[in-house]
Design an enzyme around this catalytic site. Structure first.
Site, short mmCIF file in Angstrom:
data_model
loop_
_atom_site.label_atom_id
_atom_site.label_comp_id
_atom_site.label_asym_id
_atom_site.label_seq_id
_atom_site.Cartn_x
_atom_site.Cartn_y
_atom_site.Cartn_z
N GLU A 211 0.82 -1.21 0.00
CA GLU A 211 0.00 0.00 0.00
C GLU A 211 0.85 1.26 0.00
OE1 GLU A 211 -3.64 0.49 2.07
OE2 GLU A 211 -3.69 -1.60 2.74
N GLY A 223 -7.63 -2.54 -2.97
CA GLY A 223 -6.76 -3.42 -3.74
C GLY A 223 -7.49 -4.65 -4.23
#
Length: 278
Positions: A211, A223
């Site tokens: 991230e 995601g």
């Protein structure tokens, strides 16, 4: 002053959640970094702030997200589920459908009968300028020069930018090596979240995510949405799939048309409540 907070997590992606409706809150980047510090603060991947909406006719709350590095970002799917559970547990609303404002635009949170939360994450955006990503034209896959080699990836915005690399096995994927290099690649002007996805069936994706501003996390909701969108656009999965992350699994659905939103369903858990000197 002492600032009240709640520690929560969505599949191990953990948050410090702060009520900015009933107490005054002004967070500097330094404050966020202290809260997120796992040795000197509370410890978390992101700090979530609940605020009154800017447009009360359209939303019940404003949802703000700060990464562990102190930067404010547009969207966080695991955080959105925690946000929904938090505002109900704190008595800020008893609504089962909760429209909220984010930097990425409005989203809607739906409490399910089993206690899980279903989130309308909005439509995936593949146009490079909307991600943002520097490319001459939109494509299903792009080639990116990284660390002296060329990698293939999909790029999409789920309210925040994502690069998705399809791999054979997430256990051996080069997350630690390529994740930070792609995150800060110059073709992503706002940096990028980097997903390493293995499609293991028409209804299953295994995923690890590095991230932006955080590093690899146990789970990443946006995601998972990005991996679903990229895989379905290429015809690799059906309209409903379970995405397995190190911290657990999420159920994703996407109709596949440009106007269709991605829906994400999963749990949110309260860990503890506390106060910290601000």
């Amino acid at each position: 002053m002492r600032l009240a907070f709640t520690k929560m997590h969505g599949l191990g992606n953990d948050f410090v959640v702060i009520d900015g409706v009933r107490q005054p809150v002004a967070l500097s980047p330094e404050d966020v970094r202290l809260l997120a510090d796992r040795r000197f603060g509370v410890g978390c991947d992101q700090v979530l702030l609940v605020e009154p909406p800017q447009d009360p006719a359209r939303a019940l709350f404003r949802y703000r997200i700060f990464n562990a590095d102190g930067g404010e970002v547009e969207q966080c799917g695991n955080g959105a589920r925690c946000f929904a559970v938090f505002v109900r547990e704190q008595g800020l609303t008893q609504a089962e459908t909760i429209p909220v404002e984010t930097l990425a635009g409005p989203i809607e949170l739906q409490m399910e009968a089993d206690g899980q939360v279903r989130v309308d994450m909005g439509r995936p955006r593949f146009l490079p300028i909307e991600i943002p990503f520097l490319a001459e034209a939109e494509a299903d896959a792009y080639e990116l020069e990284v660390d002296g080699t060329t990698v293939a990836m999909g790029a999409v915005s789920m309210g925040n930018p994502h690069a998705v690399l399809l791999v054979e096995d997430v256990a051996t994927a080069p997350v630690a090596r390529l994740g930070p290099l792609i995150e800060q690649h110059p073709r992503f002007p706002d940096r990028v979240n980097v997903g390493f996805a293995a499609v293991t069936g028409r209804d299953r994706i295994d995923l690890r995510v590095y991230e932006r501003g955080v590093g690899e996390t146990l789970a990443c909701g946006t995601g998972a949405c990005a991996a679903m969108a990229v895989a379905r656009r290429r015809g690799l999965v059906d309209a409903r799939a379970r995405v397995h992350l190190p911290g657990g699994s999420l159920v994703l659905s996407w109709g596949g048309r440009a106007e269709d939103p991605v829906f994400m369903t999963g749990p949110a858990t309260t860990v503890f409540h506390g106060r910290i000197e601000q």
